[in-house]
Motif scaffolding. Structure first.
Motif, mmCIF file in Angstrom:
data_model
loop_
_atom_site.group_PDB
_atom_site.id
_atom_site.type_symbol
_atom_site.label_atom_id
_atom_site.label_comp_id
_atom_site.label_asym_id
_atom_site.label_seq_id
_atom_site.Cartn_x
_atom_site.Cartn_y
_atom_site.Cartn_z
ATOM 1 N N ILE A 148 -3.078 5.403 1.940
ATOM 2 C CA ILE A 148 -3.126 3.999 2.355
ATOM 3 C C ILE A 148 -4.093 3.817 3.520
ATOM 4 C CG2 ILE A 148 -1.763 2.098 3.339
ATOM 5 C CD1 ILE A 148 0.625 3.197 1.763
ATOM 6 N N ALA A 149 -5.003 2.853 3.368
ATOM 7 C CA ALA A 149 -5.908 2.474 4.452
ATOM 8 C C ALA A 149 -5.229 1.399 5.281
ATOM 9 C CB ALA A 149 -7.219 1.944 3.891
ATOM 10 N N ALA A 150 -5.380 1.490 6.594
ATOM 11 C CA ALA A 150 -4.817 0.490 7.496
ATOM 12 C C ALA A 150 -5.907 0.011 8.452
ATOM 13 C CB ALA A 150 -3.652 1.067 8.289
ATOM 14 N N GLU A 151 -5.935 -1.295 8.679
ATOM 15 C CA GLU A 151 -6.893 -1.901 9.607
ATOM 16 C C GLU A 151 -6.120 -2.794 10.565
ATOM 17 O OE1 GLU A 151 -10.865 -3.581 8.397
ATOM 18 O OE2 GLU A 151 -9.804 -5.432 8.881
ATOM 19 N N SER A 152 -6.395 -2.653 11.856
ATOM 20 C CA SER A 152 -5.726 -3.457 12.878
ATOM 21 C C SER A 152 -6.695 -4.448 13.490
ATOM 22 C CB SER A 152 -5.170 -2.559 13.986
ATOM 23 O OG SER A 152 -4.121 -1.773 13.492
ATOM 24 N N VAL A 153 -6.239 -5.686 13.601
ATOM 25 C CA VAL A 153 -7.041 -6.766 14.174
ATOM 26 C C VAL A 153 -6.238 -7.418 15.287
ATOM 27 C CG1 VAL A 153 -8.162 -8.978 13.701
ATOM 28 C CG2 VAL A 153 -8.203 -7.160 11.968
ATOM 29 N N ALA A 154 -6.861 -7.578 16.445
ATOM 30 C CA ALA A 154 -6.208 -8.239 17.580
ATOM 31 C C ALA A 154 -6.727 -9.668 17.704
ATOM 32 C CB ALA A 154 -6.479 -7.482 18.870
ATOM 33 N N TYR A 164 -3.385 -4.741 8.399
ATOM 34 C CA TYR A 164 -3.604 -4.972 6.977
ATOM 35 C C TYR A 164 -3.715 -3.623 6.280
ATOM 36 C CZ TYR A 164 -4.690 -9.543 8.837
ATOM 37 O OH TYR A 164 -4.624 -10.737 9.501
ATOM 38 N N CYS A 165 -2.975 -3.461 5.175
ATOM 39 C CA CYS A 165 -2.930 -2.180 4.483
ATOM 40 C C CYS A 165 -3.248 -2.337 3.007
ATOM 41 C CB CYS A 165 -1.540 -1.555 4.619
ATOM 42 S SG CYS A 165 -1.078 -1.190 6.316
ATOM 43 N N ALA A 217 1.826 0.768 7.266
ATOM 44 C CA ALA A 217 1.471 1.529 6.067
ATOM 45 C C ALA A 217 2.722 2.100 5.406
ATOM 46 C CB ALA A 217 0.489 2.640 6.415
ATOM 47 N N GLY A 218 3.701 2.524 6.200
ATOM 48 C CA GLY A 218 4.955 3.037 5.661
ATOM 49 C C GLY A 218 5.748 1.974 4.932
ATOM 50 N N SER A 219 5.684 0.768 5.428
ATOM 51 C CA SER A 219 6.352 -0.346 4.757
ATOM 52 C C SER A 219 5.756 -0.562 3.372
ATOM 53 C CB SER A 219 6.233 -1.612 5.603
ATOM 54 O OG SER A 219 6.820 -2.702 4.962
ATOM 55 N N LEU A 220 4.427 -0.530 3.286
ATOM 56 C CA LEU A 220 3.766 -0.681 1.997
ATOM 57 C C LEU A 220 4.078 0.506 1.085
ATOM 58 C CD1 LEU A 220 1.859 -2.184 0.089
ATOM 59 C CD2 LEU A 220 -0.056 -1.002 1.227
ATOM 60 N N ALA A 221 4.046 1.719 1.615
ATOM 61 C CA ALA A 221 4.327 2.915 0.811
ATOM 62 C C ALA A 221 5.741 2.869 0.237
ATOM 63 C CB ALA A 221 4.144 4.179 1.653
ATOM 64 N N SER A 222 6.716 2.463 1.031
ATOM 65 C CA SER A 222 8.104 2.367 0.549
ATOM 66 C C SER A 222 8.259 1.283 -0.504
ATOM 67 C CB SER A 222 9.054 2.086 1.713
ATOM 68 O OG SER A 222 9.119 3.194 2.558
ATOM 69 N N ARG A 223 7.572 0.168 -0.297
ATOM 70 C CA ARG A 223 7.668 -0.936 -1.251
ATOM 71 C C ARG A 223 6.996 -0.574 -2.574
ATOM 72 N NH1 ARG A 223 5.340 -4.893 1.559
ATOM 73 N NH2 ARG A 223 3.446 -5.055 0.344
ATOM 74 N N VAL A 224 5.777 -0.069 -2.513
ATOM 75 C CA VAL A 224 5.043 0.291 -3.729
ATOM 76 C C VAL A 224 5.681 1.505 -4.403
ATOM 77 C CG1 VAL A 224 2.828 1.166 -4.585
ATOM 78 C CG2 VAL A 224 2.878 -0.716 -2.954
ATOM 79 N N GLY A 225 6.088 2.480 -3.604
ATOM 80 C CA GLY A 225 6.680 3.698 -4.145
ATOM 81 C C GLY A 225 8.146 3.570 -4.507
ATOM 82 N N ARG A 226 8.719 2.431 -4.154
ATOM 83 C CA ARG A 226 10.122 2.128 -4.471
ATOM 84 C C ARG A 226 11.105 3.176 -3.962
ATOM 85 N NH1 ARG A 226 9.908 -0.869 -10.330
ATOM 86 N NH2 ARG A 226 8.409 -2.422 -9.662
ATOM 87 N N GLY A 227 10.952 3.507 -2.686
ATOM 88 C CA GLY A 227 11.883 4.462 -2.080
ATOM 89 C C GLY A 227 11.325 5.047 -0.802
ATOM 90 N N LYS A 228 11.953 6.121 -0.384
ATOM 91 C CA LYS A 228 11.602 6.781 0.869
ATOM 92 C C LYS A 228 10.198 7.367 0.791
ATOM 93 C CE LYS A 228 13.808 9.934 4.114
ATOM 94 N NZ LYS A 228 14.975 10.829 4.290
#
Length: 116
Positions: free
Chosen positions: A72-78, A59-60, A24-35
């Protein structure tokens, strides 16, 4: 790995949450364009079990945008190690605050959005 298991031999829920926070942090940084830093985690459920050696996919999706935040919603699938069977093992919601170079909250200027 075995070090990430609970006393019953299943994957520890805290490890799953940390993997979800990273995704989720990866998506937040990418969409938010920064820290972007996590300020809350809510609505967690663990509907399935994950075994050591299973492959984890996270999946986020951005649910909401605030003045300085992203939810951000996050779903984990194994997926089983030696097959194709999958099971949802966790789901939850993270809120991130976007920070400037001085680690102060900054306005969210997102792609395709015009700030006012």
């Amino acid at each position: 790995m075995p070090a990430d298991t609970n006393p019953y031999g299943g994957v520890f829920g805290g490890w799953l949450m940390s993997q979800m926070a990273l995704a989720a942090g990866s998506l937040a940084s990418r969409v938010g364009r920064g820290k972007a830093v996590v300020v809350s985690a809510t609505d967690f459920a663990f509907p399935g079990a994950m075994a050591v050696g299973d492959e984890l996919s996270v999946y986020c999706e951005v649910l909401a945008t605030g003045n300085t935040s992203l939810t951000i919603a996050a779903e984990s699938v194994a997926r089983e190690r030696n097959g194709e069977a999958t099971v949802k093992v966790a789901g939850g919601t993270f809120k991130f605050v976007l920070l400037d170079e001085d680690d102060r909250p900054r306005t969210a200027v997102l792609p395709g959005k015009v700030s006012t």
